[in-house]
Design a protein around this motif. Structure first.
Motif: not given
Ligand SMILES: Cc1ncc(COP(=O)(O)O)c(C=O)c1O
Ligand SMILES: N[C@@H](CCOP(=O)(O)O)C(=O)O
Length: 452
Positions: A290-298, A320-328, A341-348
């Motif tokens: 719902t927000t495009g943010e991956y944030r690990v909580a307890d 992997y598929y979201q990033l077009g198979g770009d393993a790097a 523990g957090v990552y915000r996707f620019d384009k999700f």
């Protein structure tokens, strides 16, 4: 067909080797090098029974197993299910269906893949003339299903890590009351996430893995996810034609393996329009979608304990598929998630996914409501999926466990406890469990001492 790692640094493997290896040596998860295109093949599969359909599907992947052997292993896997349809699709009304996935030996959806995986392991032992030690982590159902898939199988031992005190009492009994010599239920002092993290570290130690012939039963093992694709296809083929265009599979979600299986099937050309990721109060995936943010909580222990997960393993396959198979890029995103523990996707972009979350306060009320409205009893995990069903869509709710596994919560909801004779029989049997800290050292020491 060959199988590649999401992180791109491991050798591609055959199906049997990928199944035996579990987690790729570079820490990634295996995926088919190329997904088959089933768009012309699925419509003629309509008349097949469950095991036949599973064979037709799996033969696209298990290309190194002879056809007849695969047919036999698959056929045997579904013999222990106690419903003629194996995965019956029940219409509650014209817009609401339930796909019942709890008719297997341990009364949860995990049996679908696990019964097959158990047979694949048995086949592997026979072929290679070697024993296998299976290591898994569970928040309740994977462990029980894996244990019952390998119970007493020659040449195998199974070690299951579970969070002590955080699975339902009957789930614990399914794992600890078997009396089988090859089963080790390890109650760890920590959450499922702690257990899964320790497990991944252990599988990352190639020398230890090879020395102890370790194999994985969690959905890090690709065979688990592929076998789970089959019930989506089975349900899709049974859904009335006019319902298909507007259908949404609503999937109780924790480790993301179940819903990922449906989504992979869509990528193979089965035109399922939509999926809903239904979480409990451990809502990291709801927040992500719902927000495009991956944030690990307890992790907050909940009434739907098998979904008490924050770090969902299979998210990496989706990524992997979201990033077009770009393993790097997968490696970079996974490293950031692990470190911060957090990552915000620019384009999700995830147009086929929506999400819902359900608090503990809501679960008993939903169970009671579904019972009143449809005369149908759902378990607490399935109840999460009944939160916010779309009035515009035809919902196909995956019923992932039998309510009889969670009698305390059902009693709270409707004032009566469902019973299942297989579970009742467990109440009289002694519990055998080994308490361990959630430390890699303690777990590896235990496994080494008891490996076959
Ligand atoms: C009953 C039940 N429902 C739902 C889930 C969530 O499935 P997944 O972890 O594949 O997202 C689990 C655990 O896997 C479960 O045991
Ligand atoms: N909810 C699961 C957690 C493990 O998931 P898996 O699909 O990766 O095995 C459980 O019941 O153990």
């Amino acid at each position: 067909m060959r199988f590649i790692s999401t992180r791109g640094l491991a050798q591609p493997l055959s199906f049997s080797d990928a199944v035996a290896t579990g987690l790729a040596p570079d820490g990634g998860l295996f995926l088919p090098e190329k997904l088959p295109d089933l768009s012309a093949q699925w419509p003629p599969m309509a008349g097949l029974g469950y095991a036949q359909l599973c064979h037709e599907f799996m033969r696209h992947f298990a290309t190194d197993i002879p056809e007849e052997t695969l047919r036999r292993l698959v056929g045997k896997a579904y013999q222990g299910f106690d419903h003629a349809e194996t995965a019956p699709l029940v219409a509650l009304d014209a817009r609401t269906y339930v796909l019942e996935l709890f008719h297997g030996p341990t009364l949860a959806f995990k049996d679908f893949a696990m019964q097959l995986l158990g047979n694949l392991y048995e086949h592997q032992c026979a072929q290679r003339g070697e024993s296998i030690n299976v290591l898994g982590a569970t928040s309740g159902d994977t462990g029980a299903a894996a244990i019952h898939a390998l119970l007493g199988k020659p040449g195998t031992a199974i070690f299951i890590l579970y969070p002590d005190g955080r699975v339902s009492p009957l789930q614990e009994r399914q794992m600890t009351c078997t009396g089988a010599d090859n089963v080790f239920a390890l109650a760890i002092d920590g959450s499922f996430d702690d257990a899964q993290a320790a497990l991944k570290t252990i599988f990352g130690d190639t020398a230890f893995r090879l020395k102890n012939r370790l194999s994985a039963v969690n959905s890090i093992n690709l065979a688990r996810v592929l076998a789970q694709c089959v019930y989506y296809l089975y349900a899709w083929l049974r859904l009335p034609q006019e319902a298909r265009a507007n259908a949404e599979f609503v999937v109780p979600t924790g480790n993301f393996g179940n819903v990922l299986a449906g989504w992979l099937l869509q990528r193979m050309g089965v035109p399922i329009p939509a999926f809903k990721v239904a979480t409990n109060q451990n809502d990291i995936l709801y927040r992500l979608f719902t927000t495009g943010e991956y944030r690990v909580a307890d992790v907050q222990p909940s009434l739907a304990p098998s979904m008490d997960i924050q770090v969902a393993s299979n998210f990496e396959r989706f990524l992997y598929y979201q990033l077009g198979g770009d393993a790097a890029r997968v490696r970079a995103v996974m490293a950031t998630c692990a470190k911060d523990g957090v990552y915000r996707f620019d384009k999700f972009e995830h147009s086929t996914f929506s999400a819902s979350r359900c608090s503990d306060a809501e679960i008993p009320g939903i169970i009671a409501h579904v019972r009143r409205r449809y005369g149908y009893l759902v378990d607490p995990h399935t109840a999460c999926a009944f939160k916010d069903l779309s009035p515009e869509k035809v919902s196909v709710v995956l019923a992932t466990a039998s309510p009889a596994k969670f009698p305390e919560t059902i009693r709270e909801a409707i004032g009566a406890e469902p019973k299942h004779p297989r579970l009742e029989a467990l109440r009289k049997r002694p519990i055998h469990k080994h308490k361990l800290p959630a430390s890699v050292e303690a777990i590896t020491r235990f496994v080494e001492a008891h490996a076959v």
